[in-house]
Design an enzyme around this catalytic site. Structure first.
Site, mmCIF file in Angstrom:
data_model
loop_
_atom_site.group_PDB
_atom_site.id
_atom_site.type_symbol
_atom_site.label_atom_id
_atom_site.label_comp_id
_atom_site.label_asym_id
_atom_site.label_seq_id
_atom_site.Cartn_x
_atom_site.Cartn_y
_atom_site.Cartn_z
ATOM 1 N N GLU A 1 0.849 -1.195 0.000
ATOM 2 C CA GLU A 1 0.000 0.000 0.000
ATOM 3 C C GLU A 1 0.882 1.241 0.000
ATOM 4 O O GLU A 1 1.881 1.269 0.733
ATOM 5 C CB GLU A 1 -0.899 0.021 1.237
ATOM 6 C CG GLU A 1 -1.977 1.089 1.142
ATOM 7 C CD GLU A 1 -2.946 1.071 2.331
ATOM 8 O OE1 GLU A 1 -4.090 1.481 2.146
ATOM 9 O OE2 GLU A 1 -2.542 0.657 3.430
ATOM 10 N N ALA B 1 1.755 -0.404 10.887
ATOM 11 C CA ALA B 1 1.353 -1.756 10.520
ATOM 12 C C ALA B 1 0.656 -1.694 9.162
ATOM 13 O O ALA B 1 0.358 -0.616 8.650
ATOM 14 C CB ALA B 1 0.409 -2.343 11.572
ATOM 15 N N HIS C 1 -6.962 -2.242 15.151
ATOM 16 C CA HIS C 1 -7.118 -1.407 13.949
ATOM 17 C C HIS C 1 -6.902 -2.244 12.689
ATOM 18 O O HIS C 1 -7.703 -2.200 11.740
ATOM 19 C CB HIS C 1 -6.115 -0.248 14.013
ATOM 20 C CG HIS C 1 -6.118 0.637 12.812
ATOM 21 N ND1 HIS C 1 -6.670 1.905 12.818
ATOM 22 C CD2 HIS C 1 -5.628 0.478 11.557
ATOM 23 C CE1 HIS C 1 -6.527 2.449 11.631
ATOM 24 N NE2 HIS C 1 -5.891 1.601 10.841
ATOM 25 N N GLU C 2 -5.821 -3.021 12.666
ATOM 26 C CA GLU C 2 -5.501 -3.794 11.459
ATOM 27 C C GLU C 2 -6.503 -4.927 11.246
ATOM 28 O O GLU C 2 -6.854 -5.246 10.103
ATOM 29 C CB GLU C 2 -4.079 -4.353 11.535
ATOM 30 C CG GLU C 2 -2.996 -3.307 11.716
ATOM 31 C CD GLU C 2 -3.053 -2.161 10.713
ATOM 32 O OE1 GLU C 2 -3.464 -2.393 9.550
ATOM 33 O OE2 GLU C 2 -2.698 -1.031 11.078
ATOM 34 N N HIS D 1 -9.641 -3.799 9.567
ATOM 35 C CA HIS D 1 -9.499 -3.691 8.107
ATOM 36 C C HIS D 1 -9.814 -4.997 7.378
ATOM 37 O O HIS D 1 -10.086 -4.977 6.178
ATOM 38 C CB HIS D 1 -8.063 -3.299 7.754
ATOM 39 C CG HIS D 1 -7.777 -1.844 7.826
ATOM 40 N ND1 HIS D 1 -8.534 -0.891 7.183
ATOM 41 C CD2 HIS D 1 -6.774 -1.170 8.447
ATOM 42 C CE1 HIS D 1 -8.012 0.309 7.408
ATOM 43 N NE2 HIS D 1 -6.947 0.175 8.170
#
Length: 880
Positions: A149, A290, A325-326, A329
């Site tokens: 990304e 991350a 958080h990850e 996703h």
């Protein structure tokens, strides 16, 4: 449907369905080259003789096209050309590729780079004897992983590198027998390699996903494992934290949280975790915190590892949140992906909000929503109060521009307005709408309006109407309050930190949730300001506050007597209310809506405060004022006395000892208060800290509690000389704690010696410090009012070296510039920065340069406007 004209994208003649990628001949430790064979199952819309595909730093050897199930190529490449600027390759074929289904087979060569982007290598020093197959260079060993990304998959393999060109992936790699390979999916099989000592590891096919979410890693890995409590397709899912050999036990804390978070999100979204496994990997060199690769999330070591015996307890909070958080996703971003990079906030804003939601669920004692208001919400307001800000949803024509919008607006303003909306709709209704949205767009792409439509259907409200300005317009309002008996009039206008809003900048009318908290005991009455001005009735004059619990994304400007009253009525305020009050008063002093004396009068009332998170807000307010007025020695000295008087009772009360089973927040308070008191010159605390440092320096490693390393190293360097500086610097090479190097760099920045500041900046831009950690050094120097000028002088004098060392990854060089040059209050330095960079290549940090200019201008205006009255107030109150 015609392709959008506001995007610079690939031709839509050929679209991928499946990538089948095989990597072999990896030269690990030599040229770092590798060979790739890529077969792309494609849909060809119309006959064409060329393929335009993304490729960067790759050499495409040849390409052939086969029809489905055909054994002979229908055409082969006749010419291959590269557009380096746009990172594309054009492959021309000798014959037409027929419309329909085709397999495009591409042979190419790539490089495992050292820029923390694409397929790259990370250096590390092993803690135990590594496997024989690990590439080595003296003491340094290597692991390999990917970071795709936003637009870096094209560095690893030729691909259609756009988020809405989703395809499934099959991956195979040939590696040394004693190393481990990981990818998005579980292993399918392991077979013998092309020669002795090698093996081929193949992985199961992924669901359709964007290229930026593909991932693989190779190294001397080991893991700790747990299983979800819920069953998925009849099985408890394996969840693993992978590390290089010798570190796996430090992954246990993250692991404990990861499997619970997967179950929690599966329940609240009403959609089961979509893959058959979840791996978390600690990567030794990592530009971001991350990356949410589907099924193989990669992390900076300090964001996933925690050593119960050595790590600072503050990292518990960080690790738990980043893991959440990850994993958020995996649904919001991976299962459903934004259609294009202008809607990046859909991924990041939501994952930020729901990450905190999960940690609040697992750790209610941490009071994370107060933490969010103190940290994320305030940072977002700060950046969004600049002219240099941008809307949450920002136009992105060329995807190569997107790195600079991975910022506080996308993450923190995005999450703040989601919190505001969830509070308004009710969390259960909000999450039902989110679940409906995810089901409707699973394995595909969606836009902001698709989310609003799902939330409108779930709530029966027109969400688009009141959220659209928050997403598509720049900035936020300040709500100014005027009092009348039993009622208040409120007026909204755009807030700028420079306080000079022009008419054309004040055209937006936001939907503003008023959230009136009034009466004794206080109750909250909900209404909304939907015009420029309105009147709120039934207000109890003895106590009221708007924006209850700071759920709305705006500043509030009260009449000065009301601000004093609110300071006197702290028992009626929530922790979030107090943090919001302090943040607003500070920002309004900077902008000129309020004054610094009014802010200090408010702060004086918080001497008996018990909450760590409120003290964090107090410390932030004082740091801003002390920073802006640092060059006025009389004011600087007086502010130090003010700080000392304010924090001393609490600091003396909290003491140095960490009782067993103490609450996490109490431990954080101890660190903050001791550090604040020492920074303000508290003689007894400095003396005790020096005593502990001396014992530690003499070899007693237990003289300093692991949670107080930062406090004691900081005060020892700040109040010591070269000997203390050198002793702490030596700890950088010696420490085995995952957070130790970061703590050391921050402490070295406290030296009051200019040459030491330069020495630190030389050190963090040398090969001794990974590029990802360099910005910690310039942040520390820039925050030190004694040596701050070294940050700009070093950057300017050593620009070629700094850019060469840190410019390989746009995120790293941008962080150096943005964090290192923003604290000045001097327009001469602002102009010097602008002049220096006007003929330089600044593409990766151009937005940050505008932020720096805006911020310095605001600081300079603030200093000029308030300097005389601040000094007068400090004298009148016996601080000067």
């Amino acid at each position: 449907m015609a392709p959008p004209t506001d995007r610079d994208i690939l031709p839509d003649t050929i679209k991928p369905i499946n990538y089948d990628l095989s990597l072999f001949n990896l030269d690990l430790g030599g040229s770092w080259g590798y060979d790739g064979l890529l077969k792309i199952d494609s849909e060809v819309k119309s006959d064409t003789k060329e393929l335009v595909i993304n490729a960067k730093h790759l050499e495409i050897k040849n390409a052939q096209v086969f029809v489905k199930n055909g054994t002979s190529p229908v055409t082969s490449s006749s010419d291959i050309s590269y557009d380096k600027k746009n990172e594309r390759a054009t492959i021309k074929f000798s014959e037409n590729i027929p419309a329909g289904n085709a397999i495009i087979a591409i042979e190419y060569k790539g490089t495992i780079n050292n820029n923390m982007a694409g397929f790259y290598r990370s250096k590390y020093k092993p803690t135990v004897t590594p496997a024989a197959g690990v590439p080595t260079d003296g003491e340094v060993h290597y692991m390999f992983s990917t970071q795709f990304e936003a637009c870096e998959a094209r560095r690893a393999f030729p691909c259609f590198d756009e988020p809405n060109l989703k395809a499934s992936f099959e991956f195979e790699v040939e590696i040394p027998d004693d190393l481990v390979a990981l990818s998005n999916m579980p292993e399918k099989n392991v077979t013998k390699g092309s020669k002795d000592g090698l093996k081929k590891v193949a992985f199961e096919k992924t669901p359709a996903m964007s290229t930026y979410l593909a991932a693989w890693a190779i190294g001397d890995f080991e893991y700790v494992e747990a299983f979800t409590e819920r069953k998925y397709n009849g099985k408890n899912l394996p969840v693993r934290v992978y590390t290089t050999r010798g570190l796996k036990d430090q992954g246990k804390f993250a692991l404990e949280h990861a499997h619970k978070i997967i179950d929690y999100f599966s329940e609240i979204f009403g959609i089961d975790y979509p893959l058959p496994k979840s791996d978390l990997l600690a990567v030794h060199e990592f530009a971001m915190g991350a990356m949410e690769n589907w099924g193989l999330v990669t992390y900076r070591t300090t964001a996933v590892l925690y050593d119960e015996g050595k790590s600072d307890a503050k990292f518990k909070n960080r690790v738990a949140y980043v893991v959440a958080h990850e994993l958020a996703h995996q649904w919001f971003g991976n299962l459903v992906t934004m259609d294009w990079w202008n809607e990046l906030w859909l991924n990041e804003g939501f994952a930020t909000w729901v990450g905190w939601l999960a940690i609040d669920h697992l750790h209610p004692e941490w009071k994370v929503w107060s933490q969010f208001v103190a940290e994320g919400y305030q940072q977002a307001l700060q950046l969004d109060s600049l002219r240099a800000s941008h809307p949450i949803e920002v136009p992105v024509r060329n995807a190569l521009e997107v790195d600079q919008i991975f910022d506080q607006i996308s993450y923190l303003k995005g999450s703040s307005v989601i919190r505001m909306l969830s509070n308004h709709l009710g969390q259960d209704v909000f999450l039902k709408g989110v679940g409906d949205y995810l089901r409707a767009h699973a394995y595909g792409n969606a836009r902001t309006n698709d989310l609003w439509a799902a939330l409108s259907a779930a709530s029966g409200q027109d969400v688009l109407a009141f959220m659209d300005p928050w997403i598509r317009k720049i900035g936020f309002p300040v709500v100014t309050v005027a009092e009348e008996p039993g009622q208040i009039s409120i007026r909204q206008e755009r807030f700028l930190s420079t306080g000079d809003v022009k008419t054309e900048e004040n055209e937006t009318t936001w939907w503003v949730p008023v959230g009136l908290k009034t009466g004794t005991p206080p109750k909250v009455e909900h209404s909304a300001l939907t015009s420029k001005e309105d009147t709120v009735r039934n207000v109890d004059d003895s106590f009221y506050k708007i924006n209850a619990d700071q759920s709305g994304f705006y500043r509030t400007n009260y009449p000065p007597p009301r601000l004093v009253k609110l300071g006197e009525n702290q028992d009626l305020l929530s922790t979030e209310d107090k943090i919001g009050l302090l943040g607003d008063a500070t920002a309004l002093a900077v902008s000129g809506h309020g004054t610094t004396p009014a802010l200090l009068a408010l702060l004086e009332g918080f001497q008996k405060e018990r909450s760590y998170l409120v003290w964090q807000a107090i410390a932030g307010s004082l740091a801003k004022v002390r920073s802006v007025f640092a060059s006025n020695k009389e004011i600087s000295s007086a502010l130090k006395k003010f700080t000392l008087k304010l924090v001393s009772p609490a600091a003396e009360s909290v003491g140095w000892d960490f009782p067993t089973d103490e609450e996490w927040l109490t431990g954080q308070s101890r660190k903050l208060l001791l550090a604040a008191a020492a920074g303000a010159g508290h003689e007894a605390i400095i003396a005790e800290g020096k005593k502990k440092f001396a014992a530690w320096k003499s070899g007693d490693q237990k003289a300093i509690h692991q949670d107080l390393r930062g406090v004691i190293f900081n005060l020892a360097v700040a109040n010591g000389g070269q000997e203390e500086f050198d002793a702490v610097k030596a700890e950088f090479l010696r420490t085995t704690s995952v957070d130790g190097k970061e703590i050391v760099i921050q402490a070295l920045g406290r030296s009051k010696n200019y040459d030491n500041a330069i020495s630190l900046l030389e050190f963090v831009t040398s090969n001794a410090v990974p590029p990802q950690d360099a910005h910690s050094g310039i942040i520390a120097v820039a925050a030190n009012t004694e040596t701050r000028k070294a940050a700009w002088q070093f950057t300017k004098s050593n620009w070629a070296h700094v850019y060469e060392r840190l410019g390989g990854t746009s995120v790293v060089i941008d962080r150096w510039i943005k964090n290192g040059l923003v604290n000045y209050s001097d327009t001469e330095i602002r102009d010097d920065i602008a002049d220096f960079f006007k003929d330089k290549e600044t593409g990766s940090f151009s937005r940050s340069l505008v932020i720096i200019s805006d911020t310095i201008t605001g600081n300079a205006n603030y200093k000029k406007r308030d300097e005389a009255q601040l000094l007068e107030w400090l004298k009148a109150h016996s601080y000067a």
